[in-house]
Each structure stands twice: as C-alpha cells, then as structure tokens.
Write an enzyme that holds these catalytic residues in place. Sequence first.
Site, PDB file in Angstrom:
ATOM      1  N   GLU A  64     -71.340 -35.221 -23.340  1.00 12.52           N
ATOM      2  CA  GLU A  64     -72.726 -35.144 -23.810  1.00 12.52           C
ATOM      3  C   GLU A  64     -73.284 -33.853 -23.221  1.00 12.52           C
ATOM      4  OE1 GLU A  64     -75.822 -36.975 -26.102  1.00 12.52           O
ATOM      5  OE2 GLU A  64     -73.673 -37.334 -25.935  1.00 12.52           O
ATOM      6  N   ASP A 108     -86.427 -35.525 -19.221  1.00 10.36           N
ATOM      7  CA  ASP A 108     -85.590 -35.277 -18.054  1.00 10.36           C
ATOM      8  C   ASP A 108     -86.403 -35.153 -16.780  1.00 10.36           C
ATOM      9  OD1 ASP A 108     -82.966 -35.167 -19.243  1.00 10.36           O
ATOM     10  OD2 ASP A 108     -83.681 -33.385 -20.290  1.00 10.36           O
TER      11      ASP A 108
END
Length: 268
Positions: A49, A60
Amino acid sequence: MERYQQLFSQLAARHEGAFVPFVTLGDPNPTLSLRIIDTLIDAGADALELGIPFSDPLADGPTIQNANLRAFSSGVTPAHCFEMLATIRQKYPAIPIGLLMYANLVYNEGIDAFYAHCAEVGIDSVLVADVPLQESLPFRQAALRHNVAPIVICPPNSDDALLREIASHGRGYTYLLARAGVTGSEKRANTPLKHLIDTLKEYHAAPTLQGFGISEPGQVRTALHAGTAGAISGSAIVRIIEKHEDNPAVMLEQLAQFVRELKAATRG
C-alpha cells in the site's frame, strides 16, 4: 484487480493471512525509497500500500505527515511517483500494489486520466481517503473502466445499510478501520469488530484488511482470529524510516525484522 483475488486464494490455501505494509513513495528520497520497497517484499510483504506525497494528508497522523514532508523535500512529484511505480511493477509482476490517495491529486490529473495512468503502470487498487462513499461514484466508475479496484473504507461504527453499500461497491479488498481517528501506531488498534467482518462476508464484500494502529504481531493475530483476511501497517513502519533516516543499513535491517515478525503472525 485479479492480483488480489490470486493472493487471497493462495493465502487461504496455506491458512495464512496477508501482511501489507504502507510507505510513502519517495520517503526519505527516491533511491532509498525503492530499496525500502525491495526490503519489505524480500522480508515477506504480501502486497504493498503506497502513498503519493500530498501537502495536506487529513487522514494521517504526524508520523505519515512527516513522511510526506521528507518526500517533498527530496523533490518528489506525482510524476516521479508514477515512474517509481512502473519500476516496482516491472520488478515484481505478481504482487498487488495499491495506492492510498487524496482527491486533489486525482483531480489534478483528471479522474479518468488518473485511473488510466494507474492501469498503465500496473496499479491494482486505489483508495481515495478523503472521498466518502456517497460521493465516490465518479472515482469508482473510472476505476472500474480501467480495471483498477476501488477500495472502500469500512468505519468501526458502520450500520447494516452502510455495510451493504460497502459490499456492493468495493473491489480488491475492504479497508476495515480498527478505530476512528487518524493513522498512527501510538494509538493502538481496538479489538476487531467481529460482527462487522461477519456481516461483510455475508454480503459477499471484498476480503477485509484491518488498518490503523497495527504495530505488533499480537494485533495481527487478533485481527485474523476475528475473521479478517489480513492487516495493514503504516505508521509503525514509517517510524522506523524516520528514526534511522541517517543510517540506511540499520533502517533496512529494522524494517526487514519488523515485516518478518508481523508476517510470521499471519501464520497462526
């Protein structure tokens, strides 16, 4: 897309789960980034990924935000990333490769052109982190036109109606959030929500991979025992890159050790 189906079939035959590492392309620089990816695969990663650096990665936490900054500071652009992706695919023809993206990067190229570019370099899946399912139709349509799997996120609080939609619209794998919030191994994964996994299976969803907060072998085993097909780990890996940025030999050995340990946990 077919690479995911082949992978999950092969792993099921061996009674194994998938271990999927996440890294940002170009972190800490393009040359070392490719060596990192070699190391992850050599140590046992079942799929990749990968992130393309973005200036405002909302999903994030600080660890992966810093990875984006390191990649930017080494001059990495989306064009460089696609060159790297083509190199990785040529070297590793069988491994599934997924992108974790933000919508602006897709819009910048044009939705259809972006997915065509993904198909051209051999990308298997794209997860657009900041596009909710109800707004994802143009992305999903373009993905399917180019035989790229649109990855759908399953939040931990999903109700039955949402689970049906996730099962209907996702391909490749289903990204099961271990908890709400942003990425980061400093926040441990919650106990997997077995009823979500069971219901997704009942609705014939793409196999679930659990992400967010996966940093220890025990968490991988717990996820698999709950019925997931595997686990994705990002922040714990990126933290190793950050810690040993100035000593690549140590970095690569630490990364290999981490991947070996978490991959071993997928074997029971």
